[in-house]
Write an enzyme that holds these catalytic residues in place. Structure first.
Site, short mmCIF file in Angstrom:
data_model
loop_
_atom_site.label_atom_id
_atom_site.label_comp_id
_atom_site.label_asym_id
_atom_site.label_seq_id
_atom_site.Cartn_x
_atom_site.Cartn_y
_atom_site.Cartn_z
N LYS A 1 16.98 12.57 9.61
CA LYS A 1 15.56 12.93 8.95
C LYS A 1 14.78 11.65 9.49
O LYS A 1 15.05 10.63 9.51
CB LYS A 1 15.86 12.64 7.37
CG LYS A 1 14.66 12.45 6.65
CD LYS A 1 14.90 12.50 5.26
CE LYS A 1 13.66 12.00 4.37
NZ LYS A 1 14.08 11.84 3.01
C1 R5P Z 1 13.64 7.99 1.68
O1 R5P Z 1 14.60 8.04 2.33
C2 R5P Z 1 13.18 8.72 0.31
O2 R5P Z 1 14.20 8.38 -0.49
C3 R5P Z 1 12.82 10.11 0.47
O3 R5P Z 1 13.72 10.89 0.37
C4 R5P Z 1 11.95 10.37 1.51
O4 R5P Z 1 11.19 9.24 1.85
C5 R5P Z 1 11.28 11.58 1.44
O5 R5P Z 1 10.41 11.42 0.54
P1 R5P Z 1 8.70 11.58 0.88
O6 R5P Z 1 8.38 12.71 1.32
O7 R5P Z 1 8.05 11.09 -0.58
O8 R5P Z 1 8.38 10.24 1.85
#
Ligand code: R5P
Length: 293
Positions: free
Chosen positions: A205
């Site tokens: 990710k």
């Molecule tokens: C990061 O690892 C966070 O815990 C979220 O899973 C991630 O940032 C995705 O969320 P957002 O789209 O709000 O950035």
């Protein structure tokens, strides 16, 4: 370790050439893994489109109660029909996701920091593999801080989780962390995503960046992209379209869904891009129609 002097910058990413060695399974880099791994990956990624919409609501693990996530018990059942995968902590999933919910689960397994600290890069593995198995997790998410103070311990965490996951055929999702002082350049993301992939994860990710197509091409497993800070809906859809057209296999979006005035319409619009090939413009039109119903 190779001598760094005179190191050449990488340049030939063959971005238009599909990943080799993919015959037999629909996701890159997974072909040689066993049935259990493939089954979990096929739970997360839709075999028809090859992509996934993960809904990230794990923010509470370091932010506590966050705007939009105050009542997970109310929000998650509403969003369930429109996303492929729920990404959260075991506390949130066990309490707020009904076991009958037919969604894949990305279980956050590291923690150890909170918003009250300046340096968030020191974490531990907080969930035993046995508990991930008990929860039937489809993958385990590990925050990985390349270039930060906590790099060594986060790579240690990542390795331990990958090793445990390999024993029981549960994929690991390596989350490329961007601390507040860390670069967000394509140079950084190429380095970090590739290190994470070479550690042996099955999913990476990361974030959108310049030359994202090169980041995706050089990563030998599927990449999903975080939404990041809340943007106007039209811009968030543009981001989703941009990364999908440059080689991402989906999004792992949080704030741009749950902080939208219309989270359900937003999740649906993102799905249209990720699974049905809508452009950002088409998805925006769809969002506007849905949000006025
Ligand atoms: C990061 O690892 C966070 O815990 C979220 O899973 C991630 O940032 C995705 O969320 P957002 O789209 O709000 O950035």
């Amino acid at each position: 370790m190779a001598d760094l002097e005179g190191l050449k910058a990488s340049k030939d990413y063959h971005v238009d050439t599909p990943f080799a060695n993919q015959d037999g399974f629909f996701l890159k880099g997974i072909n040689h893994l066993d049935w259990g791994m493939k089954k979990h990956m096929a739970n997360i990624f839709n075999p028809k489109s090859g992509n996934t919409v993960m809904f990230a609501f794990d923010h509470g693990y370091f932010m506590g109660s966050t705007a939009g996530l105050e009542r997970l018990d109310l929000l998650l059942p509403q969003l369930a029909p429109y996303v492929d995968c729920f990404m959260g902590t075991r506390g949130a999933i066990r309490t707020c996701v009904a076991p009958e919910t037919a969604k894949s689960i990305a279980l956050r397994v590291t923690s150890g920091s909170s918003m009250l600290q300046d340096d968030l890069s020191h974490e531990v593995v907080a969930v035993d593999i046995e508990d991930a198995i008990r929860m039937n997790a489809d993958c385990m998410a590990v925050q990985t801080f390349i270039g930060a103070d906590g790099q060594l311990s986060s790579i240690d965490n990542l390795s331990k989780v990958i090793n445990a996951g390999m024993r029981y055929s549960i994929p690991t999702l390596g989350v490329c962390a961007v601390g507040k002082d860390m670069e967000r350049t394509d140079r950084f993301f190429k380095l970090a995503t590739r290190i994470i992939a070479e550690m042996g994860v099955q999913i990476v990710k990361t974030y959108d960046c310049e030359n994202f197509e090169e980041v995706a091409a050089a990563c030998p497993v599927p990449i999903v992209v975080a939404g990041g800070k809340k943007l106007a809906e039209q811009d968030a859809l543009k981001l989703a379209y941009n990364v999908m057209s440059k080689g991402a296999h989906g999004v792992d979006m949080g704030r741009n869904i749950f902080q939208s005035e219309h989270p359900i319409a937003m999740a649906q619009a993102v799905c249209k891009i990720v699974h049905e090939g809508y452009t950002d413009k088409e998805a925006w039109d769809f969002f506007q129609e849905e949000s006025h119903k």
